[in-house]
Design an enzyme around this catalytic site. Structure first.
Site, mmCIF file in Angstrom:
data_model
loop_
_atom_site.group_PDB
_atom_site.id
_atom_site.type_symbol
_atom_site.label_atom_id
_atom_site.label_comp_id
_atom_site.label_asym_id
_atom_site.label_seq_id
_atom_site.Cartn_x
_atom_site.Cartn_y
_atom_site.Cartn_z
ATOM 1 N N ASP A 66 48.560 -8.010 31.561
ATOM 2 C CA ASP A 66 47.229 -7.945 32.179
ATOM 3 C C ASP A 66 47.198 -8.793 33.454
ATOM 4 O O ASP A 66 47.334 -10.015 33.385
ATOM 5 C CB ASP A 66 46.180 -8.445 31.183
ATOM 6 C CG ASP A 66 44.756 -8.296 31.717
ATOM 7 O OD1 ASP A 66 44.587 -7.871 32.871
ATOM 8 O OD2 ASP A 66 43.817 -8.598 30.954
ATOM 9 N N TRP B 49 40.412 -8.991 41.524
ATOM 10 C CA TRP B 49 39.867 -7.693 41.100
ATOM 11 C C TRP B 49 38.455 -7.498 41.653
ATOM 12 O O TRP B 49 38.121 -6.427 42.161
ATOM 13 C CB TRP B 49 39.869 -7.625 39.580
ATOM 14 C CG TRP B 49 38.934 -6.632 38.968
ATOM 15 C CD1 TRP B 49 37.778 -6.897 38.303
ATOM 16 C CD2 TRP B 49 39.064 -5.202 38.964
ATOM 17 N NE1 TRP B 49 37.182 -5.741 37.881
ATOM 18 C CE2 TRP B 49 37.951 -4.683 38.269
ATOM 19 C CE3 TRP B 49 40.013 -4.317 39.478
ATOM 20 C CZ2 TRP B 49 37.753 -3.320 38.079
ATOM 21 C CZ3 TRP B 49 39.816 -2.949 39.283
ATOM 22 C CH2 TRP B 49 38.706 -2.467 38.595
ATOM 23 N N ASP C 69 37.207 -7.043 27.629
ATOM 24 C CA ASP C 69 36.607 -7.079 28.964
ATOM 25 C C ASP C 69 35.113 -7.422 28.838
ATOM 26 O O ASP C 69 34.752 -8.351 28.129
ATOM 27 C CB ASP C 69 36.849 -5.733 29.663
ATOM 28 C CG ASP C 69 36.452 -5.721 31.133
ATOM 29 O OD1 ASP C 69 37.250 -6.195 31.959
ATOM 30 O OD2 ASP C 69 35.347 -5.241 31.435
ATOM 31 N N TRP C 70 34.221 -6.652 29.508
ATOM 32 C CA TRP C 70 32.785 -6.925 29.429
ATOM 33 C C TRP C 70 32.259 -6.821 27.998
ATOM 34 O O TRP C 70 31.223 -7.403 27.670
ATOM 35 C CB TRP C 70 32.007 -5.966 30.325
ATOM 36 C CG TRP C 70 31.642 -6.564 31.645
ATOM 37 C CD1 TRP C 70 32.305 -6.414 32.825
ATOM 38 C CD2 TRP C 70 30.535 -7.423 31.920
ATOM 39 N NE1 TRP C 70 31.678 -7.119 33.821
ATOM 40 C CE2 TRP C 70 30.578 -7.747 33.296
ATOM 41 C CE3 TRP C 70 29.507 -7.946 31.151
ATOM 42 C CZ2 TRP C 70 29.644 -8.572 33.911
ATOM 43 C CZ3 TRP C 70 28.569 -8.763 31.753
ATOM 44 C CH2 TRP C 70 28.635 -9.077 33.111
ATOM 45 N N HIS D 230 45.576 -4.627 30.824
ATOM 46 C CA HIS D 230 44.203 -5.067 30.587
ATOM 47 C C HIS D 230 43.515 -4.260 29.497
ATOM 48 O O HIS D 230 42.763 -4.813 28.689
ATOM 49 C CB HIS D 230 43.415 -4.964 31.901
ATOM 50 C CG HIS D 230 42.007 -5.449 31.801
ATOM 51 N ND1 HIS D 230 41.686 -6.760 31.540
ATOM 52 C CD2 HIS D 230 40.818 -4.786 31.912
ATOM 53 C CE1 HIS D 230 40.370 -6.904 31.512
ATOM 54 N NE2 HIS D 230 39.817 -5.723 31.725
#
Length: 464
Positions: free
Chosen positions: A417, A331, A290-291, A446
């Protein structure tokens, strides 16, 4: 609290004796971690009620010692009017408490130490002498003021000299929120003197020997924190390696700026670059999701000699010339409409194998909306257009991974995901020079590191 106090029923000879009972209540407040203020209500020469500060424990901003004591006295007398009663309190009342005292029609209020910041009996203002109000209550201060003031000084002194004081524009989740989290036994480490932090305190895990042959640098995303890597860390340690897992500012045990505007792509990247330099991390396997990848994939090109491996899971490079995936757009829009979404429920929905305690652990850093500026800000910070912060450095990173990367890469893909699906990961795979064959984790969504044990075991073998 008042009903359990030994003060109830005590005969009172004078103001000093009554104040000593109020001081006893204040000491009990301090023992409970509350600001040490205590109060008693006297009628007919006997204590009929008592109270001590309890806003934290009661989750009640009105639970000042005086309010607690007034409520108890009203119940005792079966009347909200407290005619003929005197309230003794160790600290000058605030405006809220002074107003309640006037509404109760107290005959008299006696306080100990003055409060130069919020006192409403003469220090900041004096509600008791305002002739416009329809009731007058006698007020007297300074009774055993030194004792009451000393309790407050002793309480606040260790907080004022903390090595890492909290900035006024930030919040810090209490340590008690992280007690006994399942599968997270590691000791905290903190740094606050990096230039980019400007006094904010960043938390990180640092397990294994600093002299280990390899260091796994694990970067989390939104809305998770280093708890995400609890399944991978033991595997890496068992291989004789070191693991470093920071919490981004705004997440986990790190400080949390109150304003969403405090967060930006460039600032968070700079914090991570300075953090890596400070710890002088070498022989690094960069672990991202992710980030953690949106930021982390831009780091190695700044010091390629530090990195020997990449473990990448469900993330992307946001370069502004490729449309963001529809799942992410959905999202982002949902987050904008539901800024206070239930993080525990989110984790449970995507990871039905997790226990309720594990899901709740993801929510632990965020006890209220004030702590959640980062979770609100991050969806909108993903670079989308050519002029966005982070686009230029992400494009440079793409070129680095395509042409300059000299290490080995390992990819794990959560096939369920809905935000960053397998097509996004295939696109990222094509941008990595050694094009790692993805490990497909069929049941993972995810938050792929929730299946981290088997992923870490295969990654350790891959990196040798």
């Amino acid at each position: 609290m008042a009903a359990e106090s030994p003060a109830i029923g005590q005969s009172i000879a004078d103001d000093a004796e009554a104040m000593r009972w109020a001081l006893a209540e204040a000491r009990q407040a301090a023992q409970a971690g509350e600001v040490p203020v205590g109060a008693v209500v006297v009628q007919g020469g006997h204590i009929i009620a008592s109270g001590r500060n309890a806003p934290i424990g009661a989750h009640d901003p009105t639970a000042h010692a005086e309010i607690v004591a007034l409520r108890a006295a009203a119940r005792r007398l079966n009347n909200y009017r407290l005619d003929g009663c005197t309230l003794y309190v160790t600290l000058e009342p605030c405006a809220m408490c002074a107003g309640a005292m006037l509404h109760a029609r107290l005959h008299r209020v006696v306080y100990g130490a003055p409060d130069p910041k919020t006192g409403a009996a003469g220090s900041v203002l004096n509600l008791f002498t305002d002739a416009r109000l329809n009731h007058g209550t006698q007020i007297e201060g300074g009774v055993l003021a030194e004792q009451g003031g000393a309790l407050l000084q002793d309480f606040f002194k260790p907080r004022r000299v903390k090595r890492n004081p909290l900035r006024d524009d930030a919040l810090r989740t209490p340590d008690s929120a992280f007690a006994e989290l399942p599968g997270y036994p590691w000791a905290p480490h903190y740094v606050s003197d990096l230039p980019a932090l400007n006094g904010l305190r960043l938390h990180y895990l640092d397990e294994g020997s600093p002299d280990a042959r390899r260091t796994w640098l694990c970067l989390h995303g939104n809305p998770s924190w280093s708890y995400l890597y609890r399944h991978m860390i033991p595997v890496c340690l068992a291989a004789g390696d070191r693991v470093v897992a920071p919490d981004l500012i705004g997440f986990g045990k790190s400080d949390k700026p109150k304003k969403e505007s405090a967060h930006s792509f460039g600032w968070h990247r700079q914090v991570l670059l300075e953090f890596i330099e400070r710890l002088d991390l070498r022989n690094v396997v960069l672990v991202v999701q992710d980030w953690g990848g949106i930021l982390g994939l831009t780091l190695p090109m700044a010091a390629p000699e530090r990195y020997t491996g990449l473990l990448v899971m469900n993330t992307l490079l946001a370069t502004g010339d490729v449309a963001l995936p529809p799942g992410f757009i959905a999202w982002r829009d949902w987050c904008a409409k539901n800024p206070a979404y239930d993080i525990a429920r989110l984790l449970a929905r995507g990871n039905p194998h997790l226990s309720a305690q594990e899901c709740a652990a993801y929510m632990a850093p965020f006890p209220d909306a004030g702590h959640r500026a980062a979770t609100r800000a991050f969806p909108g910070l993903v670079p989308e257009f050519p002029e966005d912060d982070g686009v230029a450095v992400s494009r440079a990173a793409r070129e680095f991974w395509r042409h300059q990367w000299q290490g080995r890469s390992f990819m794990a893909v959560g096939m369920q995901d809905p935000v960053l699906g397998s097509s996004v990961m295939e696109q990222l795979r094509s941008a990595i020079r050694d094009r790692p064959e993805p490990m497909r984790v069929e049941n993972a969504g995810h938050f792929v590191p929730e299946f981290g044990t088997v992923i870490a075991e295969k990654a350790v073998l891959c990196f040798g």
